[in-house]
Structure formats: C-alpha cells, structure tokens
Design a protein around this motif. Structure first.
Motif, PDB file in Angstrom:
ATOM      1  N   SER A 283      -8.840  -2.117   4.863  1.00 18.54           N
ATOM      2  CA  SER A 283      -9.242  -3.148   3.899  1.00 18.54           C
ATOM      3  C   SER A 283     -10.654  -3.675   4.136  1.00 18.54           C
ATOM      4  CB  SER A 283      -8.247  -4.310   3.910  1.00 18.54           C
ATOM      5  OG  SER A 283      -8.205  -4.914   5.199  1.00 18.54           O
ATOM      6  N   LYS A 284     -11.169  -3.559   5.363  1.00 14.62           N
ATOM      7  CA  LYS A 284     -12.537  -3.988   5.652  1.00 14.62           C
ATOM      8  C   LYS A 284     -13.524  -2.840   5.565  1.00 14.62           C
ATOM      9  CE  LYS A 284     -13.967  -6.746   8.757  1.00 14.62           C
ATOM     10  NZ  LYS A 284     -14.309  -7.256  10.109  1.00 14.62           N
ATOM     11  N   SER A 285     -13.026  -1.621   5.465  1.00 15.88           N
ATOM     12  CA  SER A 285     -13.896  -0.453   5.567  1.00 15.88           C
ATOM     13  C   SER A 285     -14.140   0.237   4.233  1.00 15.88           C
ATOM     14  CB  SER A 285     -13.286   0.555   6.548  1.00 15.88           C
ATOM     15  OG  SER A 285     -12.959  -0.059   7.779  1.00 15.88           O
ATOM     16  N   LEU A 286     -13.105   0.349   3.425  1.00 18.01           N
ATOM     17  CA  LEU A 286     -13.212   1.049   2.145  1.00 18.01           C
ATOM     18  C   LEU A 286     -13.351   0.057   0.998  1.00 18.01           C
ATOM     19  CD1 LEU A 286     -10.317   3.655   2.621  1.00 18.01           C
ATOM     20  CD2 LEU A 286     -12.774   4.098   2.819  1.00 18.01           C
ATOM     21  N   PRO A 287     -13.945   0.460  -0.132  1.00 15.81           N
ATOM     22  CA  PRO A 287     -13.938  -0.393  -1.324  1.00 15.81           C
ATOM     23  C   PRO A 287     -12.498  -0.751  -1.694  1.00 15.81           C
ATOM     24  CG  PRO A 287     -15.427   1.462  -1.624  1.00 15.81           C
ATOM     25  CD  PRO A 287     -14.677   1.731  -0.355  1.00 15.81           C
ATOM     26  N   SER A 288     -12.304  -1.914  -2.294  1.00 14.81           N
ATOM     27  CA  SER A 288     -10.947  -2.425  -2.514  1.00 14.81           C
ATOM     28  C   SER A 288     -10.072  -1.466  -3.325  1.00 14.81           C
ATOM     29  CB  SER A 288     -10.993  -3.799  -3.198  1.00 14.81           C
ATOM     30  OG  SER A 288     -11.524  -3.703  -4.506  1.00 14.81           O
ATOM     31  N   GLU A 289     -10.622  -0.889  -4.384  1.00 18.84           N
ATOM     32  CA  GLU A 289      -9.804  -0.009  -5.228  1.00 18.84           C
ATOM     33  C   GLU A 289      -9.408   1.266  -4.485  1.00 18.84           C
ATOM     34  OE1 GLU A 289     -11.137   0.247  -9.422  1.00 18.84           O
ATOM     35  OE2 GLU A 289     -12.503  -1.379  -8.923  1.00 18.84           O
ATOM     36  N   THR A 290     -10.278   1.749  -3.596  1.00 15.85           N
ATOM     37  CA  THR A 290      -9.947   2.905  -2.770  1.00 15.85           C
ATOM     38  C   THR A 290      -8.888   2.524  -1.742  1.00 15.85           C
ATOM     39  OG1 THR A 290     -12.198   3.762  -3.046  1.00 15.85           O
ATOM     40  CG2 THR A 290     -10.885   4.708  -1.272  1.00 15.85           C
ATOM     41  N   THR A 291      -9.038   1.358  -1.132  1.00 17.62           N
ATOM     42  CA  THR A 291      -8.039   0.873  -0.170  1.00 17.62           C
ATOM     43  C   THR A 291      -6.659   0.791  -0.810  1.00 17.62           C
ATOM     44  OG1 THR A 291      -9.695  -0.447   1.026  1.00 17.62           O
ATOM     45  CG2 THR A 291      -7.384  -1.034   1.351  1.00 17.62           C
ATOM     46  N   LEU A 292      -6.605   0.258  -2.017  1.00 15.35           N
ATOM     47  CA  LEU A 292      -5.312   0.080  -2.683  1.00 15.35           C
ATOM     48  C   LEU A 292      -4.681   1.404  -3.067  1.00 15.35           C
ATOM     49  CD1 LEU A 292      -6.112  -3.085  -4.827  1.00 15.35           C
ATOM     50  CD2 LEU A 292      -4.960  -2.947  -2.623  1.00 15.35           C
ATOM     51  N   ARG A 293      -5.495   2.415  -3.344  1.00 14.66           N
ATOM     52  CA  ARG A 293      -4.946   3.747  -3.589  1.00 14.66           C
ATOM     53  C   ARG A 293      -4.317   4.301  -2.302  1.00 14.66           C
ATOM     54  NH1 ARG A 293      -6.944   7.038  -7.586  1.00 14.66           N
ATOM     55  NH2 ARG A 293      -5.672   8.651  -6.551  1.00 14.66           N
ATOM     56  N   VAL A 294      -4.954   4.018  -1.170  1.00 16.08           N
ATOM     57  CA  VAL A 294      -4.373   4.416   0.121  1.00 16.08           C
ATOM     58  C   VAL A 294      -3.055   3.682   0.332  1.00 16.08           C
ATOM     59  CG1 VAL A 294      -4.667   4.347   2.636  1.00 16.08           C
ATOM     60  CG2 VAL A 294      -6.606   4.978   1.171  1.00 16.08           C
ATOM     61  N   TRP A 295      -3.038   2.395   0.012  1.00 16.23           N
ATOM     62  CA  TRP A 295      -1.812   1.595   0.188  1.00 16.23           C
ATOM     63  C   TRP A 295      -0.708   2.047  -0.765  1.00 16.23           C
ATOM     64  CZ3 TRP A 295      -3.230  -4.277   1.096  1.00 16.23           C
ATOM     65  CH2 TRP A 295      -4.000  -4.387   2.265  1.00 16.23           C
ATOM     66  N   VAL A 297       0.131   4.997  -1.435  1.00 17.78           N
ATOM     67  CA  VAL A 297       0.825   6.082  -0.740  1.00 17.78           C
ATOM     68  C   VAL A 297       1.471   5.578   0.547  1.00 17.78           C
ATOM     69  CG1 VAL A 297       0.630   8.476   0.008  1.00 17.78           C
ATOM     70  CG2 VAL A 297      -0.992   7.580  -1.654  1.00 17.78           C
ATOM     71  N   LEU A 298       0.789   4.678   1.233  1.00 17.14           N
ATOM     72  CA  LEU A 298       1.311   4.118   2.491  1.00 17.14           C
ATOM     73  C   LEU A 298       2.677   3.487   2.300  1.00 17.14           C
ATOM     74  CD1 LEU A 298       0.907   3.113   5.484  1.00 17.14           C
ATOM     75  CD2 LEU A 298      -0.205   1.087   4.479  1.00 17.14           C
ATOM     76  N   PHE A 299       2.840   2.696   1.248  1.00 12.36           N
ATOM     77  CA  PHE A 299       4.101   1.988   1.034  1.00 12.36           C
ATOM     78  C   PHE A 299       5.233   2.915   0.605  1.00 12.36           C
ATOM     79  CE2 PHE A 299       1.305  -1.860   0.204  1.00 12.36           C
ATOM     80  CZ  PHE A 299       1.569  -2.418   1.445  1.00 12.36           C
ATOM     81  N   TYR A 300       4.888   4.132   0.181  1.00 12.53           N
ATOM     82  CA  TYR A 300       5.928   5.076  -0.224  1.00 12.53           C
ATOM     83  C   TYR A 300       6.194   6.138   0.831  1.00 12.53           C
ATOM     84  CZ  TYR A 300       8.657   8.213  -3.198  1.00 12.53           C
ATOM     85  OH  TYR A 300       9.657   9.005  -3.717  1.00 12.53           O
ATOM     86  N   GLU A 301       5.145   6.619   1.479  1.00  9.02           N
ATOM     87  CA  GLU A 301       5.298   7.732   2.425  1.00  9.02           C
ATOM     88  C   GLU A 301       5.259   7.317   3.888  1.00  9.02           C
ATOM     89  OE1 GLU A 301       3.170  11.336   1.592  1.00  9.02           O
ATOM     90  OE2 GLU A 301       2.915  10.812  -0.529  1.00  9.02           O
ATOM     91  N   GLY A 302       4.807   6.092   4.171  1.00  7.90           N
ATOM     92  CA  GLY A 302       4.844   5.619   5.546  1.00  7.90           C
ATOM     93  C   GLY A 302       3.515   5.714   6.282  1.00  7.90           C
ATOM     94  N   ALA A 303       3.545   5.341   7.577  1.00  7.37           N
ATOM     95  CA  ALA A 303       2.333   5.168   8.372  1.00  7.37           C
ATOM     96  C   ALA A 303       1.570   6.454   8.637  1.00  7.37           C
ATOM     97  CB  ALA A 303       2.688   4.493   9.704  1.00  7.37           C
ATOM     98  N   LYS A 304       2.206   7.610   8.447  1.00  7.74           N
ATOM     99  CA  LYS A 304       1.487   8.875   8.652  1.00  7.74           C
ATOM    100  C   LYS A 304       0.279   8.971   7.722  1.00  7.74           C
ATOM    101  CE  LYS A 304       3.888  11.782   5.267  1.00  7.74           C
ATOM    102  NZ  LYS A 304       4.508  13.094   5.025  1.00  7.74           N
ATOM    103  N   VAL A 305       0.322   8.252   6.615  1.00 12.26           N
ATOM    104  CA  VAL A 305      -0.773   8.255   5.645  1.00 12.26           C
ATOM    105  C   VAL A 305      -2.076   7.776   6.284  1.00 12.26           C
ATOM    106  CG1 VAL A 305      -1.618   7.152   3.519  1.00 12.26           C
ATOM    107  CG2 VAL A 305       0.739   7.988   3.663  1.00 12.26           C
ATOM    108  N   LEU A 306      -1.980   6.832   7.212  1.00 13.23           N
ATOM    109  CA  LEU A 306      -3.176   6.317   7.876  1.00 13.23           C
ATOM    110  C   LEU A 306      -3.892   7.417   8.645  1.00 13.23           C
ATOM    111  CD1 LEU A 306      -1.763   2.915   9.223  1.00 13.23           C
ATOM    112  CD2 LEU A 306      -2.994   3.346   7.078  1.00 13.23           C
ATOM    113  N   PHE A 307      -3.124   8.318   9.266  1.00 10.32           N
ATOM    114  CA  PHE A 307      -3.723   9.440   9.986  1.00 10.32           C
ATOM    115  C   PHE A 307      -4.368  10.425   9.018  1.00 10.32           C
ATOM    116  CE2 PHE A 307      -0.322   8.059  12.943  1.00 10.32           C
ATOM    117  CZ  PHE A 307      -1.110   7.755  14.040  1.00 10.32           C
ATOM    118  N   HIS A 308      -3.697  10.687   7.907  1.00 12.15           N
ATOM    119  CA  HIS A 308      -4.264  11.572   6.891  1.00 12.15           C
ATOM    120  C   HIS A 308      -5.636  11.058   6.441  1.00 12.15           C
ATOM    121  CE1 HIS A 308      -1.225  14.617   5.759  1.00 12.15           C
ATOM    122  NE2 HIS A 308      -0.319  13.719   6.121  1.00 12.15           N
TER     123      HIS A 308
END
Length: 394
Positions: A283-295, A297-308
């Motif tokens: 949330s501090k590193s990526l633009p907000s709309e990009t961060t939310l796209r990551v989130w 997937v995160l909320f559906y597929e889990g923490a492995k998304v952070l590594f991806h």
C-alpha cells in the motif's frame, strides 16, 4: 450499502466514478510532471505517459465491469458471493461449480469493479462469516468499551495517525483520523498478541477508503491478520515477517538465479524492500489502484499472492538490476519502478504467467523450513540486547 440499488444504478454509479484524465495541451506537448487525484483521492505524480497508461487502464476497468454485469444477468445476482465455493470443490465435482470457480478466479485476476469490490471482498475473504459468529453489536460495543483506555498500542497509533497518507483529502483530517483510530484501537484489544504494529495503519486506511464503513474495515482487518496472512507477521518480534523474507529470498534464488547471485555479490538484503511490502501489503509502494488489484487476488487466493507480486517486481527490473553496482542503486531502481506501476495488468501478468506457479502447500513447507532459523536468530538478538540493557524488558 448497495442493497437498494439495481444493477443499472450500480453500473451508472460505477461508470461515473472512473473519470478520464485529461492533461492540459501544454502537458501533452512536453514531457513534464503532472499531478492529479486518483479514484481514491490520492495525489498521483507522473508524466504524460503515465496519464495515458492510467486512461488505458480505466478503459479496461470499464470493459471488465461489463463482463461482471453480464455474468450477473446470466448466472444470477451475486453468484460470486457464494462463500461455500471453495469447500464445495473438495466434496463435489459438479460441472457448474467447477465452471463458476474457474470463471471467478480468472475474473478476480482481471480485477473487481470498484463499486463491487466492498461486498465481493467482504464475502470471499471470509470476513462476513467471521462477523456472523459474534453478536451484531460486537464492533460498537468494543469501540465504546476501549474508547478512553491508554496502552502502548494506543500511544503508537496516535503517533502514527498524522503520518498515514499525509495530505489525503479525507484520511488526513480529524474525521479520517478518528475513524482510523477507532478501527486500529478496537483491533489492538481484540488481539493482544498483535496489539498494534506499524504498517497496519496503512493497510487499515486503504481498507477504510474502499469499504467506507469502520465496522467492515475492522472485520476485513481481522480476517486478514487471523486467516489470510501468516501467523505472527505483526507480533512484537515480527517473526512471521522475518520468515516471509527468508522464504522470498529462497524463491528469488529458484525463480531468478542469475539475479539472486548478482544481488548476493552486492550484499543486498531483500528485507530492505520486502519488509515494507509484507507489512504494508504494497500500500505504500504501489499506486493505489494497482495495490487494490493485488488485494483483489490476495483476499481470494491467499498470502502466496504477495510472493508472486514481489517476484514479479524483481523480474520486471531484472535487466536494470543486473547492471547495478551498489545496494543504493538496487533500492532506487525498485522504488522508482513500483511508484510508477500504474498498469496492474502488466504487473499481474508477470506475477502469474511468467513467475510460474506456487502452491500454498509449497509455501507452507518453505515457512516451516525457515522458522527454526528465524526463531534462533531472534532469540540470539534478544539475549544480546538483554546483556546490553539488563534492566529493560525487551
């Protein structure tokens, strides 16, 4: 929030939220820096090329929204909110269930329309289920009960509020500070092991902007810390975060061996960039709309998304990083890249198509492998500090 609106009303509201950015004639003619506000009120600074990318992204979002509305029309209202999809897959091979699950995964990776994001997140993440297990007044009762209490956690929260997205038109106001404080303080009493950790302020603030209610933000924060992310990521010694960094370093060696070897030769420690990524969830590193796209997937597929996503950032910058000669150069390249990653599709395509597959089971095994070394290192650090400050509790 959306219960009284029909799909046409929602679609209209959704379309009206996404404005086309139009730089001035002078901006279009010269490669100068322009500033503008994004959908969530953050000031974005970039050049005209960045503006053009954002316009293209927002057009894609419009098209993706049409897909969601069409599926609602054909499959039924809120078909994607069936929280039993995951468990059903384990016990049933019904074609309709499999098709829905596959369709949903693809849809979420392409992005959830902003107007649908709150209720899709709330259901698919497990927050709705978690909230249903307690009395309806749980959050209100909690906030009232702890309102005047002072703890080390509340003191740190008060210290961090003005530093949480300073300059934001709502978050950086007395009303925004008060709302964010209530959420963070309430959670600090719900989970005394976590209490409060710096980084949670940014996560909760962005959740609050998306979900728009304190109570939903509280439950999303709860499911995130208690179910989605690794245990102990936000405890006092940040042991879970240290484990994640070690796992990431191993993954980087496997997925990008040439780059990993070069970074090792520079004595670059991945924690220099990854600590913020894992604690603030980008949330501090990526633009907000990009961060939310990551989130999404995160909320559906889990923490492995952070590594991806973390691996994708390094992979996207691999050629530049391979010619870096100093640790400072590496950090600069990474930070400059992340701040201008305005196209979520570019990032997520690399994250899932080029990084390669990683299962939750594989990640869990890697964590168990790294845990003993992390705990031994933290114990050694604690003993060393205690020998220097014997009268202080560390």
């Amino acid at each position: 929030m959306f219960g009284t609106q029909n799909r046409k009303d929602l679609a209209f509201e959704y379309q009206s939220q996404i404005q086309i950015l139009r730089p001035s004639i002078h901006s279009r003619r010269a490669n100068i820096t322009v500033k503008f506000q994004d959908l969530y009120g953050f000031t974005v600074e970039g050049n005209v090329d960045d503006v053009n990318v954002l316009n293209e992204v927002r057009e894609k979002v419009r098209e993706q929204g049409k897909v969601w509305w069409a599926l609602e029309a054909s499959k039924g209202v809120n078909w994607y909110l069936q929280t039993q999809v995951a468990s059903t897959l384990k016990t049933s091979l019904k074609l309709s269930t499999l098709v829905n699950a596959i369709t949903l995964k693809k849809l979420i990776r392409k992005g959830i329309p902003p107007v649908l994001r709150p209720k899709v997140w709330f259901s698919l993440s497990g927050a709705a289920k978690k909230k249903s297990t307690v009395p309806e007044s749980y959050y209100q009762d909690m906030t009232m009960a702890v309102e005047d209490k002072v703890t080390p956690a509340t003191k740190q929260i008060d210290h961090d509020l003005p530093r949480t997205f300073p300059g934001h038109p709502w978050l950086d106001t007395s009303e925004g500070h008060a709302a964010l404080r209530r959420v963070l303080v309430a959670y600090s009493f719900r989970d005394s092991d976590v209490g409060y950790c710096q980084g949670l302020n940014y996560v909760a603030a962005l959740l609050l902007l998306v979900l728009k209610t304190e109570e939903d933000t509280f439950w999303m924060l709860a499911v995130l810390l208690e179910n989605v992310l690794v245990n102990d990521c936000y405890t006092n010694n940040l042991s879970g975060c240290h484990v994640e960094q070690r796992v990431f370093k191993d993954l980087l060696t496997k997925k990008c061996p040439r780059l990993a070897a070069h970074l090792d030769s520079l004595e670059f420690d991945v924690s220099l960039v990854c600590t913020e990524w894992f604690l603030c969830l980008f949330s501090k590193s990526l633009p907000s709309e990009t961060t939310l796209r990551v989130w999404d997937v995160l909320f559906y597929e889990g923490a492995k998304v952070l590594f991806h996503v973390a691996l994708a950032i390094f992979k996207m910058n691999e050629e530049k990083l391979l010619v870096a000669h100093h640790v400072g150069d590496v950090i600069s390249i990474i930070q400059r890249s992340t701040h201008h990653l305005f196209d979520p599709d570019e990032l997520l395509t690399v994250a899932f198509d080029k990084v390669g597959s990683m299962t939750t089971t594989t990640i869990s095994k890697q964590r168990k492998k790294q845990e003993p070394a992390v705990m031994a290192e933290l114990d050694q650090r604690s003993r060393r500090l205690n020998s220097v400050f014997p009268d202080e509790k560390l």
